[in-house]
Design a protein around this motif. Structure first.
Motif, PDB file in Angstrom:
ATOM      1  N   ILE A 166      36.121  33.402  38.238  1.00  0.00           N
ATOM      2  CA  ILE A 166      37.687  33.149  37.646  1.00  0.00           C
ATOM      3  C   ILE A 166      37.712  33.752  36.363  1.00  0.00           C
ATOM      4  CG2 ILE A 166      38.682  31.262  36.560  1.00  0.00           C
ATOM      5  CD1 ILE A 166      37.425  29.387  38.901  1.00  0.00           C
ATOM      6  N   ASP A 167      38.643  34.478  36.209  1.00  0.00           N
ATOM      7  CA  ASP A 167      38.722  35.369  35.022  1.00  0.00           C
ATOM      8  C   ASP A 167      40.379  35.137  34.513  1.00  0.00           C
ATOM      9  OD1 ASP A 167      40.231  36.823  36.625  1.00  0.00           O
ATOM     10  OD2 ASP A 167      39.164  38.768  36.294  1.00  0.00           O
ATOM     11  N   THR A 168      40.814  33.998  35.044  1.00  0.00           N
ATOM     12  CA  THR A 168      42.380  33.769  34.567  1.00  0.00           C
ATOM     13  C   THR A 168      42.751  32.596  33.796  1.00  0.00           C
ATOM     14  OG1 THR A 168      42.559  32.785  36.630  1.00  0.00           O
ATOM     15  CG2 THR A 168      43.340  35.278  36.513  1.00  0.00           C
ATOM     16  N   LEU A 169      41.590  31.938  33.227  1.00  0.00           N
ATOM     17  CA  LEU A 169      41.724  30.942  32.277  1.00  0.00           C
ATOM     18  C   LEU A 169      42.205  31.362  31.041  1.00  0.00           C
ATOM     19  CD1 LEU A 169      38.607  29.058  33.272  1.00  0.00           C
ATOM     20  CD2 LEU A 169      41.130  28.137  34.008  1.00  0.00           C
ATOM     21  N   PRO A 170      42.857  30.692  29.861  1.00  0.00           N
ATOM     22  CA  PRO A 170      43.073  31.122  28.722  1.00  0.00           C
ATOM     23  C   PRO A 170      42.313  31.579  27.759  1.00  0.00           C
ATOM     24  CG  PRO A 170      44.053  28.725  29.151  1.00  0.00           C
ATOM     25  CD  PRO A 170      43.023  29.153  30.398  1.00  0.00           C
ATOM     26  N   ASP A 171      40.911  31.099  28.060  1.00  0.00           N
ATOM     27  CA  ASP A 171      39.801  31.976  27.300  1.00  0.00           C
ATOM     28  C   ASP A 171      38.999  32.916  28.054  1.00  0.00           C
ATOM     29  OD1 ASP A 171      38.714  29.759  29.130  1.00  0.00           O
ATOM     30  OD2 ASP A 171      37.079  28.998  27.613  1.00  0.00           O
ATOM     31  N   SER A 172      39.613  33.106  29.147  1.00  0.00           N
ATOM     32  CA  SER A 172      39.015  34.336  29.907  1.00  0.00           C
ATOM     33  C   SER A 172      39.499  35.673  29.407  1.00  0.00           C
ATOM     34  CB  SER A 172      39.367  34.199  31.473  1.00  0.00           C
ATOM     35  OG  SER A 172      39.186  33.132  32.053  1.00  0.00           O
ATOM     36  N   ASP A 173      38.660  36.635  29.547  1.00  0.00           N
ATOM     37  CA  ASP A 173      38.885  38.128  29.360  1.00  0.00           C
ATOM     38  C   ASP A 173      38.396  38.996  30.517  1.00  0.00           C
ATOM     39  OD1 ASP A 173      38.712  40.726  28.086  1.00  0.00           O
ATOM     40  OD2 ASP A 173      38.127  40.008  26.074  1.00  0.00           O
ATOM     41  N   PRO A 174      39.227  39.387  31.239  1.00  0.00           N
ATOM     42  CA  PRO A 174      38.901  40.146  32.354  1.00  0.00           C
ATOM     43  C   PRO A 174      38.242  41.482  31.923  1.00  0.00           C
ATOM     44  CG  PRO A 174      41.071  39.371  32.616  1.00  0.00           C
ATOM     45  CD  PRO A 174      40.721  38.855  31.393  1.00  0.00           C
ATOM     46  N   ALA A 175      38.752  42.134  30.888  1.00  0.00           N
ATOM     47  CA  ALA A 175      38.171  43.423  30.402  1.00  0.00           C
ATOM     48  C   ALA A 175      36.547  43.291  30.180  1.00  0.00           C
ATOM     49  CB  ALA A 175      38.989  44.009  29.369  1.00  0.00           C
ATOM     50  N   ALA A 176      36.467  42.125  29.251  1.00  0.00           N
ATOM     51  CA  ALA A 176      35.051  41.814  28.608  1.00  0.00           C
ATOM     52  C   ALA A 176      34.008  41.324  30.143  1.00  0.00           C
ATOM     53  CB  ALA A 176      34.962  40.857  27.991  1.00  0.00           C
ATOM     54  N   TYR A 177      34.780  40.748  30.967  1.00  0.00           N
ATOM     55  CA  TYR A 177      34.017  40.326  32.199  1.00  0.00           C
ATOM     56  C   TYR A 177      33.680  41.652  32.815  1.00  0.00           C
ATOM     57  CZ  TYR A 177      33.127  36.547  35.657  1.00  0.00           C
ATOM     58  OH  TYR A 177      32.774  35.718  36.502  1.00  0.00           O
ATOM     59  N   ALA A 178      34.224  42.632  33.155  1.00  0.00           N
ATOM     60  CA  ALA A 178      33.847  43.978  33.621  1.00  0.00           C
ATOM     61  C   ALA A 178      32.710  44.342  33.093  1.00  0.00           C
ATOM     62  CB  ALA A 178      35.155  44.728  33.967  1.00  0.00           C
ATOM     63  N   VAL A 179      32.836  44.327  31.778  1.00  0.00           N
ATOM     64  CA  VAL A 179      31.679  45.206  31.035  1.00  0.00           C
ATOM     65  C   VAL A 179      30.487  44.316  31.188  1.00  0.00           C
ATOM     66  CG1 VAL A 179      30.785  45.378  28.889  1.00  0.00           C
ATOM     67  CG2 VAL A 179      33.130  46.017  29.053  1.00  0.00           C
ATOM     68  N   SER A 180      30.474  42.695  31.481  1.00  0.00           N
ATOM     69  CA  SER A 180      29.321  42.088  31.630  1.00  0.00           C
ATOM     70  C   SER A 180      28.875  42.276  33.027  1.00  0.00           C
ATOM     71  CB  SER A 180      29.744  40.672  31.357  1.00  0.00           C
ATOM     72  OG  SER A 180      30.162  40.215  30.353  1.00  0.00           O
ATOM     73  N   MET A 181      29.864  42.404  33.997  1.00  0.00           N
ATOM     74  CA  MET A 181      29.221  42.744  35.416  1.00  0.00           C
ATOM     75  C   MET A 181      28.667  44.086  35.557  1.00  0.00           C
ATOM     76  SD  MET A 181      29.816  40.384  37.236  1.00  0.00           S
ATOM     77  CE  MET A 181      30.492  39.308  38.214  1.00  0.00           C
ATOM     78  N   ARG A 182      29.068  45.145  34.924  1.00  0.00           N
ATOM     79  CA  ARG A 182      28.496  46.378  34.822  1.00  0.00           C
ATOM     80  C   ARG A 182      27.157  46.267  34.451  1.00  0.00           C
ATOM     81  NH1 ARG A 182      32.945  48.457  32.497  1.00  0.00           N
ATOM     82  NH2 ARG A 182      34.642  48.575  34.226  1.00  0.00           N
ATOM     83  N   ARG A 183      26.846  45.359  33.219  1.00  0.00           N
ATOM     84  CA  ARG A 183      25.598  45.092  32.654  1.00  0.00           C
ATOM     85  C   ARG A 183      24.663  44.570  33.755  1.00  0.00           C
ATOM     86  NH1 ARG A 183      24.045  41.401  27.848  1.00  0.00           N
ATOM     87  NH2 ARG A 183      21.974  41.953  27.799  1.00  0.00           N
ATOM     88  N   LEU A 184      25.261  43.469  34.467  1.00  0.00           N
ATOM     89  CA  LEU A 184      24.589  42.596  35.501  1.00  0.00           C
ATOM     90  C   LEU A 184      23.977  43.346  36.565  1.00  0.00           C
ATOM     91  CD1 LEU A 184      26.315  39.197  35.145  1.00  0.00           C
ATOM     92  CD2 LEU A 184      24.184  39.582  34.081  1.00  0.00           C
ATOM     93  N   LYS A 185      24.870  44.186  36.976  1.00  0.00           N
ATOM     94  CA  LYS A 185      24.816  45.236  37.941  1.00  0.00           C
ATOM     95  C   LYS A 185      23.208  45.869  37.990  1.00  0.00           C
ATOM     96  CE  LYS A 185      26.727  48.736  41.254  1.00  0.00           C
ATOM     97  NZ  LYS A 185      26.212  48.063  42.315  1.00  0.00           N
ATOM     98  N   GLN A 186      22.919  46.141  36.739  1.00  0.00           N
ATOM     99  CA  GLN A 186      21.486  46.905  36.566  1.00  0.00           C
ATOM    100  C   GLN A 186      20.321  45.995  36.622  1.00  0.00           C
ATOM    101  OE1 GLN A 186      22.147  50.041  36.138  1.00  0.00           O
ATOM    102  NE2 GLN A 186      24.433  49.445  36.001  1.00  0.00           N
ATOM    103  N   LEU A 187      20.638  44.605  36.660  1.00  0.00           N
ATOM    104  CA  LEU A 187      19.410  43.833  36.818  1.00  0.00           C
ATOM    105  C   LEU A 187      18.772  43.741  38.370  1.00  0.00           C
ATOM    106  CD1 LEU A 187      20.304  40.751  34.832  1.00  0.00           C
ATOM    107  CD2 LEU A 187      19.384  42.802  33.846  1.00  0.00           C
ATOM    108  N   ASN A 188      17.197  43.882  38.285  1.00  0.00           N
ATOM    109  CA  ASN A 188      16.756  44.075  39.465  1.00  0.00           C
ATOM    110  C   ASN A 188      16.366  42.652  39.964  1.00  0.00           C
ATOM    111  OD1 ASN A 188      15.540  44.672  42.004  1.00  0.00           O
ATOM    112  ND2 ASN A 188      13.844  45.439  41.121  1.00  0.00           N
TER     113      ASN A 188
END
Ligand code: ZN
Ligand code: ZN
Length: 266
Positions: free
Chosen positions: A217-239
């Motif tokens: 969920i990235d559509t709540l008033p306190d969500s930030d889809p752009a920041a979410y994408a950055v976080s996800m790219r970072r998490l993708k690196q974790l083994n």
């Protein structure tokens, strides 16, 4: 009838649940706890992680029934209580673990002063909050619970007690349990103060609402889809070896990569 679709503004016909909490033991000393009688939208996970010197409790459910009392038989050491973020389905019993309560600074104010319109029926929600949830595709009718934890429970008067965190977490902080340690990853997007806890030695990730096996969920008033994408790219690196998310069941590395790619549209 689906939980969450109970008609009407009253709780008159709520049955009493035999067991409010459900549990599942997972590898590496992780106990998953959830509330089966909470509506699906808000049915969140809590995790107790066993350490040598301290136990880690991640998130606190709805606070409809005492989590502290339920967990008593499982706890024989000091508990470090960490909140993945401050949405209503994750902070209900935080006040019961106030002696060591840690969360990201960005949402500490919500924990100190939970909004008064967070009630157990959507009828009590403010029009603005209902509209925000509707925009995110949620059905905001009826009660948030499909059963009562005890015959004397009064759902009308339930509110989340505010509590002062004892420590404000930031990126890179360690949560040390003695023989194991989790690193705080600040992963804003779902909410500004969302964090994950990462145990590099075992590959265990506690994902909060940043990543779980369901619709993210990235559509709540306190969500930030752009920041979410950055976080996800970072998490993708974790083994990762195992991911314990804020909702639904735990999963492994293949599902983890799939969920991240799906979010990023890769
Ligand atoms: Zn959330
Ligand atoms: Zn949640």
């Amino acid at each position: 009838m689906l939980p969450g679709s109970i008609p009407g503004p009253t709780f008159d016909r709520l049955p009493t649940a035999d067991n409010w909490f459900a549990i599942e033991w997972l590898p590496l000393g992780v106990l998953r706890i959830w509330e089966p009688h909470v509506s699906r939208l808000l049915r969140a996970n809590m995790f107790l992680v066993r350490g040598r010197d301290r136990d880690l409790l991640v998130d606190a459910g709805m606070g409809v029934c005492s989590l502290r009392r339920f967990l008593d038989p499982f706890i024989d050491k000091p508990v470090v209580h960490v909140l993945s973020h401050a949405h209503v389905d994750h902070i209900g019993s935080a006040h019961e673990f106030a002696e060591d309560l840690r969360m990201h600074a960005a949402e500490a104010e919500v924990m100190r002063n939970p909004p008064a319109d967070l009630q157990l029926s959507f009828d009590g929600y403010s029009e603005k909050r209902k509209e925000d949830l509707r925009k995110s595709g949620f059905d905001v009718s009826g009660a948030l619970i499909a059963a009562s934890p005890s015959p004397s429970f009064q759902p009308e008067t339930w509110r989340i007690p505010g509590v002062e965190p004892t420590a404000l977490l930031a990126e890179g902080d360690a949560v040390d349990l003695g023989d194991r340690s989790f690193q705080v990853l600040h992963t804003p997007g779902h909410s500004p103060g969302s964090i994950c806890l990462w145990e590099a030695e075992t590959g265990v990730l506690l994902g909060g609402d940043t990543i779980y096996d369901g619709l993210l969920i990235d559509t709540l008033p306190d969500s930030d889809p752009a920041a979410y994408a950055v976080s996800m790219r970072r998490l993708k690196q974790l083994n990762v070896s195992a991911v314990h998310g804020g909702h639904r069941e735990s999963f492994g590395p293949a599902k983890y990569q799939f969920l991240i790619d799906q979010y990023l549209g890769i």
